[in-house]
Design an enzyme around this catalytic site. Structure first.
Site, mmCIF file in Angstrom:
data_model
loop_
_atom_site.group_PDB
_atom_site.id
_atom_site.type_symbol
_atom_site.label_atom_id
_atom_site.label_comp_id
_atom_site.label_asym_id
_atom_site.label_seq_id
_atom_site.Cartn_x
_atom_site.Cartn_y
_atom_site.Cartn_z
ATOM 1 N N SER A 101 64.299 39.371 30.329
ATOM 2 C CA SER A 101 64.088 39.699 28.921
ATOM 3 C C SER A 101 62.612 39.666 28.539
ATOM 4 O O SER A 101 61.799 40.410 29.065
ATOM 5 C CB SER A 101 64.929 38.755 28.056
ATOM 6 O OG SER A 101 64.934 39.153 26.714
ATOM 7 N N ASP A 240 61.202 44.335 23.465
ATOM 8 C CA ASP A 240 60.917 43.358 24.514
ATOM 9 C C ASP A 240 61.169 44.004 25.874
ATOM 10 O O ASP A 240 61.508 45.187 25.966
ATOM 11 C CB ASP A 240 61.730 42.076 24.321
ATOM 12 C CG ASP A 240 63.214 42.264 24.583
ATOM 13 O OD1 ASP A 240 63.691 43.413 24.515
ATOM 14 O OD2 ASP A 240 63.914 41.264 24.843
ATOM 15 N N ASP A 242 63.437 44.012 28.145
ATOM 16 C CA ASP A 242 64.702 44.640 28.544
ATOM 17 C C ASP A 242 65.352 45.437 27.421
ATOM 18 O O ASP A 242 66.472 45.917 27.570
ATOM 19 C CB ASP A 242 65.675 43.598 29.111
ATOM 20 C CG ASP A 242 66.267 42.688 28.051
ATOM 21 O OD1 ASP A 242 65.566 42.383 27.059
ATOM 22 O OD2 ASP A 242 67.432 42.267 28.206
ATOM 23 N N ASP A 244 66.480 44.723 24.299
ATOM 24 C CA ASP A 244 67.529 44.282 23.383
ATOM 25 C C ASP A 244 66.974 43.558 22.154
ATOM 26 O O ASP A 244 67.742 43.113 21.303
ATOM 27 C CB ASP A 244 68.580 43.418 24.099
ATOM 28 C CG ASP A 244 68.034 42.099 24.629
ATOM 29 O OD1 ASP A 244 66.819 41.844 24.492
ATOM 30 O OD2 ASP A 244 68.831 41.312 25.189
#
Length: 445
Positions: A101, A240, A242, A244
């Site tokens: 993440s 961010d 990834d 999400d």
């Protein structure tokens, strides 16, 4: 039942340190394949962000799946919500995300989606943990899992994102700066916004495997703020690593966080008759969000921190919208998990319908001063159970006299204690937060 390997969002850690090692990830792939093959034939999608270690762990996980007899579909670099969406549309038994993440490149992790694109149920995670502690076996050669690659994965997800707004949507004339965090959105997000007519300037879209989230993305907004002002843009959007989480910046360079974005979407959904029920936030959601929604007669409840808990609360109440101040926003009419690109599109639609700038629209919510301090700790003991920490927390709560909140919690993804204090006077709030953080730090030391 407590978990040995799984945290609040999969398994995460430093690359090369247990459990984020190739041998463990190989065994994890086998365990996941065995767990889902109990229901019959099994296909698992694997996607990842742009970390260099992702290729190593993709290969290891893929090998484990094959050893269990499960087939693998490789997506390549893909935002987490895109993996959830494609898991559903390909009718796969599970989706796998190789990502840490918003963490730096030397961390990585594995998280999972069910065939419905939701986080795994507790009983499935516990079954995987049991298999991880069992001896690994390999199916006979003729039954080894096969591997194939989905070459049009990015295009499929781009079209899905665009379908989340009306087909007549045209952002022509809107100047937007995107910060892709050198992560999983670096190809997809610019295409989505350009194809919808926006004039797009792109930052941090040249991943090299090591620069993901490096002074960029939703947790490092300085560069985006400067670029919005330099390019005279209407707003900036930061993702961010990834994809999400989303944060925004208005035309003056002021940061608009997840609580404010959630309010803007909720108000727009109410005004357009699309809001079903209320809004789910978390224990970390700003009190100002709760009060602003209250003024609109929109119910608001708090879930535990983590988008899986937000989603669980939404499903339990049959509501449609929830999120976190960190920028995880779940719009259930479109997605089954936090989706940064789709959330950003909903905000742009809200601004378009109102004919307002982001700076104007955010005036509908007045955030209360909130200070969050992260304290790193080591060891197995729980610093929050220490008597001095409990006493200090109770003392500060009493001193605030019902005009604020104190929240101490351990992060589910990092060895951190998060100290949050919220109230109506910033200097007092900061003093209380620093006092509590000092005590927690002393206990952790």
């Amino acid at each position: 039942m407590s978990r040995k390997y799984f945290g609040t969002d999969g398994i995460r850690g430093r690359v090369g340190e247990f459990p984020i090692t190739p041998d463990f990830v190989l065994k994890l792939g086998w365990a996941v394949g065995m767990a889902f093959r109990r229901q019959g034939n099994c296909r698992v999608l694997i996607g990842k962000d742009t970390r260099s270690s992702g290729y190593m762990f993709e290969s290891a996980f893929e090998a484990g799946l094959s050893a269990s007899g499960a087939d693998t579909l490789l997506l390549g670099p893909m935002p987490t919500p895109g993996i959830a969406y494609l898991t559903r549309t390909f009718h796969a038994e599970a989706g796998v995300v190789i990502s840490a993440s918003h963490n730096p490149h030397d961390d990585n992790g594995i998280k999972f989606f069910s065939g419905q694109g939701t986080k795994l149920p507790d009983d499935v995670e516990l079954m995987i943990e049991e298999l991880l502690d069992a001896p690994m076996t390999v199916v006979e050669s003729a039954r080894l899992g096969k591997v194939s690659r989905i070459n049009d994965a990015a295009g499929r997800y781009i079209e899905f994102c665009k379908s989340s707004v009306p087909t007549s949507t045209d952002f022509n004339g809107l100047k937007v700066v995107l910060d892709c965090a050198n992560g999983a959105t670096y190809k997809i997000a610019p295409n989505v916004f350009r194809e919808l007519g926006a004039e797009v300037t792109v930052l941090a879209a040249s991943p090299n495997g090591l620069n993901i989230n490096d002074k960029c993305g939703s947790t490092h907004l300085d560069g985006l703020q400067a670029a919005v002002i330099e390019h005279h843009a209407d707003l900036g959007i930061a993702f961010d690593g990834d994809g999400d989480r989303v944060m925004m910046v208005d035309h003056t360079g002021a940061i608009v966080d997840g609580d404010e974005l959630l309010f803007l979407i909720a108000r727009d959904m109410q005004e357009s008759g699309r809001l079903q029920g209320g809004v789910v936030g978390t224990l970390m959601s700003n009190l100002g969000l709760e009060l602003a929604l209250q003024d609109l007669h929109i119910p608001f409840v708090r879930a535990k921190v983590g988008d899986r808990y937000v989603m669980a609360e939404l499903l339990a109440r049959n509501w449609m919208l929830g999120g976190e101040n960190s920028g995880h926003i779940v719009c259930c009419q479109n997605t089954t998990t936090g989706d940064a690109i789709i959330a950003a599109l909903q905000v742009l639609m809200a601004l378009k319908r109102r004919g307002q700038t982001l700076a104007e629209a955010r005036q509908g919510i007045r955030k209360c001063p909130q200070v969050l301090i992260n304290v790193r700790f080591k060891g197995e003991s729980d610093p929050l159970e220490h008597p001095s920490v409990k006493e200090a927390s109770a003392r500060v709560t009493e001193q605030m006299g019902g005009r604020g909140r104190v929240l101490l919690r351990k992060s589910g993804t990092e060895p951190l204690v998060r100290v949050m204090v919220e109230g109506d006077e910033e200097a007092t709030v900061r003093a209380h937060a620093e006092q509590l953080a000092k005590i927690v730090s002393e206990v952790c030391a």
